[in-house]
Design a protein around this motif. Structure first.
Motif, mmCIF file in Angstrom:
data_model
loop_
_atom_site.group_PDB
_atom_site.id
_atom_site.type_symbol
_atom_site.label_atom_id
_atom_site.label_comp_id
_atom_site.label_asym_id
_atom_site.label_seq_id
_atom_site.Cartn_x
_atom_site.Cartn_y
_atom_site.Cartn_z
ATOM 1 N N THR A 39 0.852 -1.443 -0.001
ATOM 2 C CA THR A 39 0.076 -0.459 -0.125
ATOM 3 C C THR A 39 0.356 1.678 -0.091
ATOM 4 O OG1 THR A 39 -1.575 -1.174 1.281
ATOM 5 C CG2 THR A 39 -2.328 1.486 1.421
ATOM 6 N N THR A 40 1.951 0.873 0.845
ATOM 7 C CA THR A 40 2.412 2.110 1.117
ATOM 8 C C THR A 40 4.095 2.439 0.684
ATOM 9 O OG1 THR A 40 3.982 1.938 2.887
ATOM 10 C CG2 THR A 40 1.674 2.550 3.335
ATOM 11 N N ALA A 41 4.528 1.119 -0.438
ATOM 12 C CA ALA A 41 5.153 1.199 -1.505
ATOM 13 C C ALA A 41 6.865 1.174 -0.297
ATOM 14 C CB ALA A 41 5.395 1.505 -2.410
ATOM 15 N N ASP A 42 6.657 0.905 0.981
ATOM 16 C CA ASP A 42 7.714 0.882 1.948
ATOM 17 C C ASP A 42 7.444 0.045 3.118
ATOM 18 O OD1 ASP A 42 10.043 2.784 2.555
ATOM 19 O OD2 ASP A 42 8.679 4.549 3.126
ATOM 20 N N ILE A 43 8.597 0.526 3.549
ATOM 21 C CA ILE A 43 8.969 -0.488 4.559
ATOM 22 C C ILE A 43 7.968 0.139 5.924
ATOM 23 C CG2 ILE A 43 10.503 -1.524 7.320
ATOM 24 C CD1 ILE A 43 12.940 -0.982 4.864
ATOM 25 N N GLU A 44 7.506 -1.356 6.532
ATOM 26 C CA GLU A 44 6.462 -0.531 8.253
ATOM 27 C C GLU A 44 5.674 -1.451 9.290
ATOM 28 O OE1 GLU A 44 5.021 2.557 7.688
ATOM 29 O OE2 GLU A 44 4.964 2.761 5.446
ATOM 30 N N VAL A 45 6.299 -0.549 10.340
ATOM 31 C CA VAL A 45 5.573 -1.581 11.637
ATOM 32 C C VAL A 45 4.121 -1.938 11.456
ATOM 33 C CG1 VAL A 45 7.782 -0.496 12.500
ATOM 34 C CG2 VAL A 45 5.842 0.441 13.268
ATOM 35 N N ALA A 46 4.164 -2.899 11.724
ATOM 36 C CA ALA A 46 2.389 -2.768 12.614
ATOM 37 C C ALA A 46 2.003 -2.159 14.112
ATOM 38 C CB ALA A 46 2.072 -3.999 12.421
ATOM 39 N N ASP A 47 1.767 -0.641 13.658
ATOM 40 C CA ASP A 47 1.966 0.278 15.135
ATOM 41 C C ASP A 47 0.167 -0.622 15.350
ATOM 42 O OD1 ASP A 47 0.866 1.858 12.517
ATOM 43 O OD2 ASP A 47 0.013 2.657 14.043
ATOM 44 N N ARG A 105 9.523 7.731 11.617
ATOM 45 C CA ARG A 105 8.215 7.506 11.672
ATOM 46 C C ARG A 105 7.410 7.088 12.668
ATOM 47 N NH1 ARG A 105 8.936 6.228 6.453
ATOM 48 N NH2 ARG A 105 8.593 4.367 6.918
ATOM 49 N N THR A 106 8.469 6.326 13.220
ATOM 50 C CA THR A 106 7.951 5.539 14.223
ATOM 51 C C THR A 106 8.034 5.866 16.186
ATOM 52 O OG1 THR A 106 8.671 3.512 13.174
ATOM 53 C CG2 THR A 106 8.420 3.119 15.967
ATOM 54 N N ARG A 107 9.391 6.386 15.909
ATOM 55 C CA ARG A 107 9.273 8.043 17.016
ATOM 56 C C ARG A 107 8.026 8.893 17.310
ATOM 57 N NH1 ARG A 107 14.081 9.310 15.284
ATOM 58 N NH2 ARG A 107 16.298 8.281 15.805
ATOM 59 N N ALA A 108 6.737 8.884 16.081
ATOM 60 C CA ALA A 108 6.056 9.855 16.282
ATOM 61 C C ALA A 108 5.323 9.474 16.384
ATOM 62 C CB ALA A 108 5.807 10.271 14.761
ATOM 63 N N LEU A 109 4.539 7.494 16.707
ATOM 64 C CA LEU A 109 3.552 6.819 16.554
ATOM 65 C C LEU A 109 3.262 6.863 18.237
ATOM 66 C CD1 LEU A 109 4.315 4.347 14.214
ATOM 67 C CD2 LEU A 109 2.776 5.770 14.257
ATOM 68 N N ARG A 110 2.218 7.254 18.782
ATOM 69 C CA ARG A 110 1.413 6.846 19.830
ATOM 70 C C ARG A 110 0.782 5.523 20.553
ATOM 71 N NH1 ARG A 110 5.149 9.363 20.288
ATOM 72 N NH2 ARG A 110 5.568 11.059 21.066
ATOM 73 N N PRO A 111 0.938 5.307 21.208
ATOM 74 C CA PRO A 111 -0.194 3.762 21.858
ATOM 75 C C PRO A 111 -1.171 3.689 20.882
ATOM 76 C CG PRO A 111 1.177 4.511 23.795
ATOM 77 C CD PRO A 111 1.318 5.560 22.696
ATOM 78 N N ARG A 112 -1.315 2.668 20.757
ATOM 79 C CA ARG A 112 -3.148 2.767 20.254
ATOM 80 C C ARG A 112 -4.038 1.568 20.470
ATOM 81 N NH1 ARG A 112 -2.725 3.237 13.278
ATOM 82 N NH2 ARG A 112 -4.954 2.303 13.648
ATOM 83 N N PRO A 113 -5.482 1.259 20.209
ATOM 84 C CA PRO A 113 -5.831 -0.142 20.665
ATOM 85 C C PRO A 113 -5.717 -1.178 19.357
ATOM 86 C CG PRO A 113 -7.664 1.767 20.577
ATOM 87 C CD PRO A 113 -6.131 2.398 20.124
#
Length: 300
Positions: A225-233, A284-292
């Motif tokens: 979808t994003t054509a990139d490496i991602e984390v499953a936040d 990008r991951t540093r900017a993420l916050r906890p979510r359900p």
């Protein structure tokens, strides 16, 4: 046996996805031109046009953990099972993904001695174990984290292999033969380094072989979808902040060309490009916050 959804072929020998589909993405990784996500599940958008496309659907069918990729008029031909499937000269995709690991991909890694390591595990069966072992001795079963332990002990015992896990997830495999500890990289065999990466779970680990292959478990994946490496936040069981800290500590040390995750797509890029993308992912991951936890939010 699952039922064919409405609108799928019933009177000829067409392919369809039955109603047991769990939207694990495995089939779409193997046949992306034929199978897509529609309303939270896989759907075959057209029938194969030639033998090559038939082969893609056979691969998807033999990998699908719920055996949901089916033919209307006949059973699958075992002679068309392509697994284990070569991805590169020293890595094979095991196929036959297990429902007990949420459909995670598993791999076989060839070592220079002619032995093999298994990274995570396919579904358990004696015939499958014999098929993998026929390639050569399997010395180690490397578990990336607790979600993928289901068949680890059985495969390790069948092969006479060592079972590895990190101490953070040891309660999920307390009978492991080798336990990784702390957060420092650990050489576990010639050319193979374990990088603890707490975040998705407390004991998540990346295994990097020959500075070429990164077996990332559920920590990192390639998103179509994003054509990139991602984390499953949206599916982080332990801590997204810890995952960001792990990446900040580890990303600059990593060098590889192949990203080989448990869930999500695989990708090969030049090592320098992978490094650039990892650096951006860390930010990008540093900017993420906890979510359900929300499986529907994963950007496959």
């Amino acid at each position: 046996m699952g039922n064919a959804p409405s609108g799928t072929p019933k009177d000829d020998d067409g392919w369809y996805v039955d109603d047991r589909c769990t939207n694990c993405d495995v089939a779409r990784q193997l046949a992306p031109t034929l199978i897509v996500e529609v309303d939270g599940r896989s759907e075959i958008i057209r029938q194969p046009r030639d033998a090559a496309e038939e082969g893609l659907l056979h691969a998807a069918a033999y990998a699908c953990p719920t055996r949901s990729i089916r033919r209307t008029a006949r059973r699958l031909d075992p002679a068309q099972d392509p697994f284990p499937m070569a991805l590169d000269e020293d890595v094979l995709l095991c196929g036959h993904n297990s429902n007990h690991t949420a459909g995670a991909n598993a791999y076989l890694l060839r070592r220079p001695s002619g032995t093999w390591m298994m990274v995570d595990t396919p579904r358990w069966s004696e015939p499958l174990a014999a098929r993998y072992e026929a390639l050569g001795p399997v010395t180690d079963v490397l578990l990336t984290h607790r979600d993928h332990v289901a068949h680890g002990r059985r495969y390790a015992d069948r092969f006479g292999a060592r079972l590895w896990i990190h101490e953070g997830d040891l309660d999920a495999a307390p009978d492991a033969d080798r336990v990784l500890r702390g957060t420092d990289p650990a050489g576990i065999a010639e050319g193979v380094v374990a990088y603890p990466l707490p975040g998705h779970t407390a004991g998540s680990v990346l295994y990097v072989a020959d500075e070429r292959y990164c077996f990332s478990g559920d920590s990192l994946y390639w998103s179509r979808t994003t054509a990139d490496i991602e984390v499953a936040d949206s599916v982080t069981w332990y801590s997204i902040e810890e995952l960001a800290a792990s990446l900040s500590r580890t990303a600059a040390r990593l060098r590889f060309e192949w990203l080989l995750p448990g869930h999500g797509d695989r990708k090969r890029l030049p090592a320098a490009e992978m490094s650039r993308r990892l650096e951006r992912l860390t930010g990008r991951t540093r900017a993420l916050r906890p979510r359900p936890v929300d499986f529907t939010a994963i950007r496959w």
